[in-house]
Design an enzyme around this catalytic site. Sequence first.
Site, PDB file in Angstrom:
ATOM      1  N   GLU A 138       1.167 130.172  14.655  1.00  0.00           N
ATOM      2  CA  GLU A 138       0.393 129.115  14.019  1.00  0.00           C
ATOM      3  C   GLU A 138      -1.098 129.441  13.968  1.00  0.00           C
ATOM      4  O   GLU A 138      -1.937 128.561  13.906  1.00  0.00           O
ATOM      5  CB  GLU A 138       0.651 127.795  14.755  1.00  0.00           C
ATOM      6  CG  GLU A 138       2.129 127.412  14.693  1.00  0.00           C
ATOM      7  CD  GLU A 138       2.422 126.117  15.419  1.00  0.00           C
ATOM      8  OE1 GLU A 138       1.470 125.445  15.847  1.00  0.00           O
ATOM      9  OE2 GLU A 138       3.604 125.786  15.549  1.00  0.00           O
ATOM     10  N   HIS A 225      -4.772 123.205  26.432  1.00  0.00           N
ATOM     11  CA  HIS A 225      -3.419 123.017  25.916  1.00  0.00           C
ATOM     12  C   HIS A 225      -2.748 124.351  25.608  1.00  0.00           C
ATOM     13  O   HIS A 225      -3.383 125.291  25.131  1.00  0.00           O
ATOM     14  CB  HIS A 225      -3.438 122.200  24.619  1.00  0.00           C
ATOM     15  CG  HIS A 225      -3.519 120.729  24.843  1.00  0.00           C
ATOM     16  ND1 HIS A 225      -3.958 119.854  23.873  1.00  0.00           N
ATOM     17  CD2 HIS A 225      -3.202 119.969  25.927  1.00  0.00           C
ATOM     18  CE1 HIS A 225      -3.908 118.629  24.352  1.00  0.00           C
ATOM     19  NE2 HIS A 225      -3.470 118.670  25.597  1.00  0.00           N
ATOM     20  N   TYR A 226      -1.459 124.404  25.891  1.00  0.00           N
ATOM     21  CA  TYR A 226      -0.652 125.525  25.426  1.00  0.00           C
ATOM     22  C   TYR A 226       0.753 125.002  25.125  1.00  0.00           C
ATOM     23  O   TYR A 226       1.361 124.380  25.998  1.00  0.00           O
ATOM     24  CB  TYR A 226      -0.570 126.646  26.462  1.00  0.00           C
ATOM     25  CG  TYR A 226      -0.040 127.917  25.832  1.00  0.00           C
ATOM     26  CD1 TYR A 226      -0.872 128.686  25.028  1.00  0.00           C
ATOM     27  CD2 TYR A 226       1.291 128.293  25.967  1.00  0.00           C
ATOM     28  CE1 TYR A 226      -0.397 129.828  24.413  1.00  0.00           C
ATOM     29  CE2 TYR A 226       1.769 129.429  25.348  1.00  0.00           C
ATOM     30  CZ  TYR A 226       0.920 130.186  24.565  1.00  0.00           C
ATOM     31  OH  TYR A 226       1.394 131.309  23.928  1.00  0.00           O
ATOM     32  N   GLN A 227       1.191 125.176  23.864  1.00  0.00           N
ATOM     33  CA  GLN A 227       0.479 125.764  22.741  1.00  0.00           C
ATOM     34  C   GLN A 227      -0.650 124.825  22.279  1.00  0.00           C
ATOM     35  O   GLN A 227      -0.500 123.613  22.312  1.00  0.00           O
ATOM     36  CB  GLN A 227       1.443 125.942  21.547  1.00  0.00           C
ATOM     37  CG  GLN A 227       2.555 126.908  21.770  1.00  0.00           C
ATOM     38  CD  GLN A 227       2.123 128.329  21.346  1.00  0.00           C
ATOM     39  OE1 GLN A 227       1.151 128.524  20.629  1.00  0.00           O
ATOM     40  NE2 GLN A 227       2.841 129.305  21.822  1.00  0.00           N
ATOM     41  N   PRO A 228      -1.763 125.400  21.802  1.00  0.00           N
ATOM     42  CA  PRO A 228      -2.850 124.571  21.282  1.00  0.00           C
ATOM     43  C   PRO A 228      -2.547 124.100  19.864  1.00  0.00           C
ATOM     44  O   PRO A 228      -1.715 124.689  19.167  1.00  0.00           O
ATOM     45  CB  PRO A 228      -4.047 125.531  21.287  1.00  0.00           C
ATOM     46  CG  PRO A 228      -3.423 126.876  21.070  1.00  0.00           C
ATOM     47  CD  PRO A 228      -2.095 126.835  21.790  1.00  0.00           C
ATOM     48  N   TYR A 231      -5.855 127.562  16.893  1.00  0.00           N
ATOM     49  CA  TYR A 231      -6.144 128.777  17.640  1.00  0.00           C
ATOM     50  C   TYR A 231      -7.618 129.179  17.569  1.00  0.00           C
ATOM     51  O   TYR A 231      -7.998 130.112  16.882  1.00  0.00           O
ATOM     52  CB  TYR A 231      -5.243 129.905  17.156  1.00  0.00           C
ATOM     53  CG  TYR A 231      -3.894 129.895  17.839  1.00  0.00           C
ATOM     54  CD1 TYR A 231      -3.569 130.810  18.829  1.00  0.00           C
ATOM     55  CD2 TYR A 231      -2.948 128.926  17.517  1.00  0.00           C
ATOM     56  CE1 TYR A 231      -2.345 130.788  19.463  1.00  0.00           C
ATOM     57  CE2 TYR A 231      -1.717 128.897  18.144  1.00  0.00           C
ATOM     58  CZ  TYR A 231      -1.424 129.828  19.116  1.00  0.00           C
ATOM     59  OH  TYR A 231      -0.217 129.792  19.752  1.00  0.00           O
ATOM     60  N   HIS A 232      -8.441 128.411  18.230  1.00  0.00           N
ATOM     61  CA  HIS A 232      -9.816 128.773  18.562  1.00  0.00           C
ATOM     62  C   HIS A 232     -10.024 128.168  19.940  1.00  0.00           C
ATOM     63  O   HIS A 232      -9.828 126.957  20.118  1.00  0.00           O
ATOM     64  CB  HIS A 232     -10.810 128.196  17.555  1.00  0.00           C
ATOM     65  CG  HIS A 232     -12.237 128.501  17.883  1.00  0.00           C
ATOM     66  ND1 HIS A 232     -12.951 129.445  17.190  1.00  0.00           N
ATOM     67  CD2 HIS A 232     -13.083 128.011  18.838  1.00  0.00           C
ATOM     68  CE1 HIS A 232     -14.184 129.517  17.695  1.00  0.00           C
ATOM     69  NE2 HIS A 232     -14.276 128.653  18.699  1.00  0.00           N
ATOM     70  N   HIS A 234     -10.630 126.227  23.054  1.00  0.00           N
ATOM     71  CA  HIS A 234     -11.331 124.980  23.315  1.00  0.00           C
ATOM     72  C   HIS A 234     -10.783 124.350  24.586  1.00  0.00           C
ATOM     73  O   HIS A 234      -9.645 124.581  24.979  1.00  0.00           O
ATOM     74  CB  HIS A 234     -11.210 124.006  22.139  1.00  0.00           C
ATOM     75  CG  HIS A 234      -9.805 123.654  21.764  1.00  0.00           C
ATOM     76  ND1 HIS A 234      -8.969 124.525  21.071  1.00  0.00           N
ATOM     77  CD2 HIS A 234      -9.069 122.538  21.992  1.00  0.00           C
ATOM     78  CE1 HIS A 234      -7.801 123.945  20.886  1.00  0.00           C
ATOM     79  NE2 HIS A 234      -7.827 122.746  21.436  1.00  0.00           N
ATOM     80  N   HIS A 236     -10.421 120.694  26.861  1.00  0.00           N
ATOM     81  CA  HIS A 236     -10.439 119.240  26.842  1.00  0.00           C
ATOM     82  C   HIS A 236     -11.187 118.735  28.067  1.00  0.00           C
ATOM     83  O   HIS A 236     -10.935 119.181  29.189  1.00  0.00           O
ATOM     84  CB  HIS A 236      -9.009 118.690  26.844  1.00  0.00           C
ATOM     85  CG  HIS A 236      -8.256 119.005  25.591  1.00  0.00           C
ATOM     86  ND1 HIS A 236      -8.008 118.063  24.608  1.00  0.00           N
ATOM     87  CD2 HIS A 236      -7.695 120.153  25.152  1.00  0.00           C
ATOM     88  CE1 HIS A 236      -7.326 118.623  23.629  1.00  0.00           C
ATOM     89  NE2 HIS A 236      -7.128 119.896  23.932  1.00  0.00           N
TER      90      HIS A 236
END
Length: 306
Positions: A138, A225-228, A231-232, A234, A236
């Site tokens: 993604e 998060h994973y998966q975010p 995809y850059h 960051h 939370h």
Amino acid sequence: MADVKANAEALVPKFKFERQLNQDQAGRRTTLLGSIDSQPALLILERAPFPTSTDYLSSAPLTLRTLKNLGANDIYHWYMATSGGASPNSDSEEDDFSDLKINLIYPCTPKHIAKYSKQAVRYVSETPEIYRDHGRKEVEDVIYRTPFGEDPEEGFLLLPDLNWDRKTLDALHLLGLVERRDIWSLRDLKKKHVPFLRHMKRKFIEATTKVYPDIEADQLKLYVHYQPTYYHFHIHIVHVQLEAGATQAVGKAVGLDSIIETLEVMGGDGEAGMNRLTMCYTLGEESDLWKEVFGPLKKEEKEQQQ
């Protein structure tokens, strides 16, 4: 039985408000102290689920009494609004009686529709081999990034999450987007990045407590998060009082401190990193990763067991 029901229903209108005791569930539940017939009473108000009738849902956007835009980013827009049934006090500030937080994605894509549709969820284990062969399915969802600055190693943006109303500090949820472009996700983090991660943690906390001085450093937690969603890399930043929903659940959120500690104790040189680990997380059955990777792998595993 009818008398009991009628007597119970007659109590609430007699409630005399004294003060608010608590507010939780990100502002969706409030606890009030007061009295009924001179006897102390607690009244707990919680927003009911939205009706599912077609008539209500089709008319809801048309019956808003007020609508205030909080911000917009490309196709994402978010608002505070007053529903048609609300009756605000004319002396109140508009933000005090806005009872709806609205997110708008326009124009949306089939991927957005799949993401927000009700769907079964699976808990999968992404091995280093699966990540190597399929882990960036993604990547095309990268969002806009700010131009490089004088020191791209330390540059970042601090933005409100779409789901935060920008008012309820106990529900604070910010996104810290780093300026550097060589880190896509948690999987790209290596031992050599530990000083960078510690530095960014300090910077994010300093920036948050400066903008919101009523919040102290130990009232914040940071996670990845994973998966975010995109995809850059960051991070939370949320208030510790924010009740953990799906976005903070095991199988979605990984604490920044845990990531740093994992990297520090990992064997190898500075290039050793999170791409060596098996990551476990939840995955919707409508996602591309389930349909194209984990679903077929599960089917193949079943066939081998037969």
